[in-house]
Design a protein around this motif. Structure first.
Motif, PDB file in Angstrom:
ATOM      1  N   ASN A 305      54.336  42.912  46.607  1.00 18.78           N
ATOM      2  CA  ASN A 305      53.272  43.047  47.606  1.00 18.78           C
ATOM      3  C   ASN A 305      51.977  42.424  47.098  1.00 18.78           C
ATOM      4  O   ASN A 305      50.947  42.541  47.734  1.00 18.78           O
ATOM      5  N   ALA A 353      50.147  42.449  51.002  1.00 16.44           N
ATOM      6  CA  ALA A 353      49.423  43.594  50.451  1.00 16.44           C
ATOM      7  C   ALA A 353      49.370  44.818  51.355  1.00 16.44           C
ATOM      8  O   ALA A 353      49.072  45.917  50.895  1.00 16.44           O
ATOM      9  N   LEU A 381      52.047  46.528  43.614  1.00 14.05           N
ATOM     10  CA  LEU A 381      50.624  46.720  43.398  1.00 14.05           C
ATOM     11  C   LEU A 381      50.298  48.090  43.979  1.00 14.05           C
ATOM     12  O   LEU A 381      50.142  48.244  45.193  1.00 14.05           O
ATOM     13  N   GLN A 383      47.725  49.746  43.805  1.00 18.56           N
ATOM     14  CA  GLN A 383      46.308  49.953  44.099  1.00 18.56           C
ATOM     15  C   GLN A 383      45.982  49.946  45.589  1.00 18.56           C
ATOM     16  O   GLN A 383      44.935  50.440  46.003  1.00 18.56           O
ATOM     17  N   THR A 384      46.866  49.381  46.412  1.00 16.10           N
ATOM     18  CA  THR A 384      46.534  49.354  47.837  1.00 16.10           C
ATOM     19  C   THR A 384      46.690  50.745  48.440  1.00 16.10           C
ATOM     20  O   THR A 384      47.538  51.520  48.001  1.00 16.10           O
ATOM     21  N   PRO A 385      45.873  51.060  49.441  1.00 15.44           N
ATOM     22  CA  PRO A 385      45.968  52.392  50.048  1.00 15.44           C
ATOM     23  C   PRO A 385      47.314  52.624  50.753  1.00 15.44           C
ATOM     24  O   PRO A 385      47.680  53.756  51.020  1.00 15.44           O
TER      25      PRO A 385
ATOM     26  N   PHE B 144      38.965  48.813  47.550  1.00 19.43           N
ATOM     27  CA  PHE B 144      39.790  49.706  46.735  1.00 19.43           C
ATOM     28  C   PHE B 144      38.965  50.921  46.341  1.00 19.43           C
ATOM     29  O   PHE B 144      37.862  50.784  45.817  1.00 19.43           O
ATOM     30  N   ASP B 148      41.998  55.464  43.765  1.00 19.73           N
ATOM     31  CA  ASP B 148      43.221  54.677  43.608  1.00 19.73           C
ATOM     32  C   ASP B 148      43.189  53.732  42.405  1.00 19.73           C
ATOM     33  O   ASP B 148      44.228  53.269  41.943  1.00 19.73           O
ATOM     34  N   VAL B 149      42.005  53.409  41.937  1.00 26.00           N
ATOM     35  CA  VAL B 149      41.859  52.351  40.935  1.00 26.00           C
ATOM     36  C   VAL B 149      40.872  52.773  39.846  1.00 26.00           C
ATOM     37  O   VAL B 149      39.780  53.261  40.155  1.00 26.00           O
TER      38      VAL B 149
END
Lengths: 441, 441
Positions: A305, A353, A381, A383-385, B144, B148-149
């Motif tokens: 992604n 993403a 990844l 980190q994506t919501p 972001f 999450d990060v």
């Protein structure tokens, strides 16, 4: 011959101590907390340690002693070893340092204990070792405390190392990577038992699937070749003393002769023993063989992604001569039906993403149906919501051989869950691809 | 020209959303929580978001808008960009995807926004980017969320990436490695501002000591060469699309032409731009230049309490053509006075597994007095009971250029403390040595 080192029913600790911080205390503490057999602390000047009765000498113990751990000053070792002989102890681990690694005097002392051992037919691990470890029966006969060291749980990897410090670092690295251990041993100066004995034992041991080790020098080339010649388990070795500087460091470390690295490396290749070039490579190789079964083909498919990490994975794959064939037209058509128009249907399959766990799952179903690849690299990844814990279930639902690349804050629990279920996760695309390469080669 | 992208006094978010989970919500949330300037959410269908007044259009904002972030569907971008032009906005970040990376229709759309931008002299970052980040003024114009990060704190490294996913992974990796960021930007399809503009800006920016980036393709070779020709700061680049497979992945990712990697790599070498071969190498290179100053000589000294890791460090040092000269007789004599008889006084100086922080400190004092080396690698096996928090102070008391290798359970807090004081720590001896090599080359 080595069975009792890893499966003793009773262990004596010569040099047991009442004093926290002392090696002789930590040894007793580790065993007391975990070992499921009998424990006999030996010390002429103490009555009890951590509630265990202390004996003045092994000769005073009425029970049979399967394994004796010696942690007294080097000059006392001959005496206590003599007593072990008289008692009929056949398996001894000598933790004590101050032998051949420590100059002429130490060499004399080491010859002396060898003679005693031969006379009584005692087998020795050490001297100058951190001990042995077999979580299956709670045998933590090392002097590193749980409060100081992350120790791996039970598993299928057996590790050996001449160097004690490397052995303890293996514990930490394996534990961090969620790799389980069957047996771990540091054999120090190898005055008796050496790498070849250990490899031979691990090859026969049913609980061992993967063998890994740190070797500074080979004690007996012929025996070593015999041991590895017909190995039917993956053996992964990291060599210390590959260079002049490294060899010099080896000689002052465990007094080994590092030997000719070129010869060593070629011999390994010939006998299909894998050589790891760095510590990281050792850990990653162990992980991939511990977690996965052999894969038969070399067609790799990357699903991601994150476009950038897809690119890095592709570069590393080609560098490692892995094949990334494009999906067939039929597979592409089926992917098209479930993916948004911007998705890339080549390989890497970039599912964009905004991919949810559900989208991953749909893609996996299509890939499973078409079955065009031998192994899959799933890049997530996190980190994506859009990515939540559901991704773990999505990946686990995918029944093909797979390696995962994820990292970062949100991934910590996901990685634990995946690795508990034996899906190997790597933090960078390059390490993930290299691990696949190792599995395929 | 790029100043306002990183130091705006006011930011408008076109496509601001009231709905959690939406990009337009996260953008407002990040800015609201940290940004020290004015924030103008734009959305014709909302009154207020997170307590901030919402405007139906930038044209309704009375204040000047230094920077505009656009996060609406791609087909609406031309309209809102036109409004930006009318309002006199000169700096726009287009987060929206669906342009040249997404086929013919997207290419047409991208040409359209380029024309609008030229007409109004608007400078564009993007489209297809995750935004810009400058912790110095709390400018977190990315979508972001902190939950999450892991995001890095303020520092001296500026990072750019075509790929948005790589940019966010840089945030996590830098944060994990305790590397502070000055500025971070993802520039996506680079329809206007590209890598060369960004490098030029970072070279002039006083807050930037180290420049690092992930590049898929160079948009304007001549401009790029001009930018890097006389660089007086370390520039470290990781190239995506080094191979055929990688290039194919690049073209479906940000629609760049990956270009000839061989030419690229040679050009970098010629202009002393460093090329990182893997993600890990990028992070380690950034760390060493961020934390340390240039070292003038190449004489390396390894001090260790773990023999095995000393061996691995020596091997890696020689492989990397670093010098590990033995200490002079005078230095050896002074070391002998303070070290136990088993210690090795060659290089590595093995101060034995029972070393305390106090022993490290004494050794450092002697090494400082004799001053025979340019840079030191301090290996600490933290697993021994002799090592406690005192080791941090011991290492900090040592006033020479130094890199530390430590890992494991007990090291977590120690590493934080050391890196807070800009002593770089690496987990494996090989990575530590490679970092020294990078610093010296």
């Amino acid at each position: 011959m080595m069975e009792k080192f890893f499966y003793p029913r009773s262990v004596a600790i010569i040099g047991a101590s009442q004093k926290e911080g002392k090696i002789g205390f930590s040894l007793v503490k580790n065993l007391k907390e975990k070992f499921r057999g009998k424990i006999y602390p030996i010390n002429p000047n103490a009555d009890s340690i951590l509630g265990l009765k202390v004996y003045p000498s092994v000769l005073e113990v009425e029970d049979e002693i399967d394994l004796c751990i010696i942690a007294v000053k080097s000059n006392i070792v001959p005496n206590v070893l003599e007593e072990c002989g008289k008692k009929g102890v056949k398996n001894v681990v000598i933790i004590s340092a101050g032998f051949s690694e420590a100059g002429e005097e130490g060499k004399v002392l080491e010859r002396e204990i060898k003679k005693i051992a031969e006379r009584y037919r005692i087998r020795i691990v050490g001297p100058n070792t951190i001990g042995v470890f077999n979580p299956e029966i709670g045998l933590d006969a090392t002097f590193f405390l749980d409060q100081d060291v992350n120790k791996p749980g039970e598993g299928n990897v057996s590790f050996f190392s001449q160097s004690g410090t490397v052995a303890v670092l293996a514990m930490e690295s394996f534990s961090e990577s969620n790799i389980g251990i069957s047996k771990l041993i540091s054999y120090g100066n190898a005055c008796d038992i050496n790498e070849s004995d250990i490899i031979q034992y691990f090859l026969k041991d049913e609980k061992t699937k993967v063998i890994a080790g740190f070797i500074e020098g080979i004690r007996d080339g012929k025996k070593f070749l015999e041991a590895v010649r017909n190995a039917r388990k993956p053996i992964i070795l990291l060599k210390g003393g590959k260079t002049k500087s490294g060899s010099r460091a080896v000689s002052s470390h465990t007094s080994s002769l590092a030997g000719d690295y070129f010869v060593f490396s070629n011999v390994l290749r010939q006998f299909k023993v894998r050589e790891a070039k760095t510590w990281e490579e050792l850990v990653d190789s162990v992980k991939i063989f511990s977690f996965m079964e052999k894969v038969n083909g070399d067609r790799v498919c990357v699903v991601t992604n994150g476009g950038g990490f897809g690119v890095l994975a592709s570069d590393e794959a080609e560098k490692n001569e892995l094949k990334l064939p494009e999906p067939s037209e039929e597979l592409k058509k089926d992917l098209e039906k479930i993916l948004p128009p911007f998705a890339s249907l080549k390989n890497p399959i970039d599912i964009i993403a905004d991919a949810t766990p559900e989208r991953y799952k749909q893609v996996f179903e299509v890939l499973e149906k078409h079955d065009e690849y031998d192994v899959y690299l799933v890049v997530v990844l996190t980190q994506t919501p859009m990515i939540n814990e559901g991704i773990v279930e999505a990946i686990l639902s995918f029944k093909k051989p797979k390696v995962v690349c994820m990292s970062g804050k949100k991934s910590i629990e996901m990685i634990k869950e995946l690795e508990k279920r034996k899906v190997p996760v790597f933090h960078s695309p390059e390490r993930a691809v290299k691990a696949i390469k190792i599995l395929l080669s």
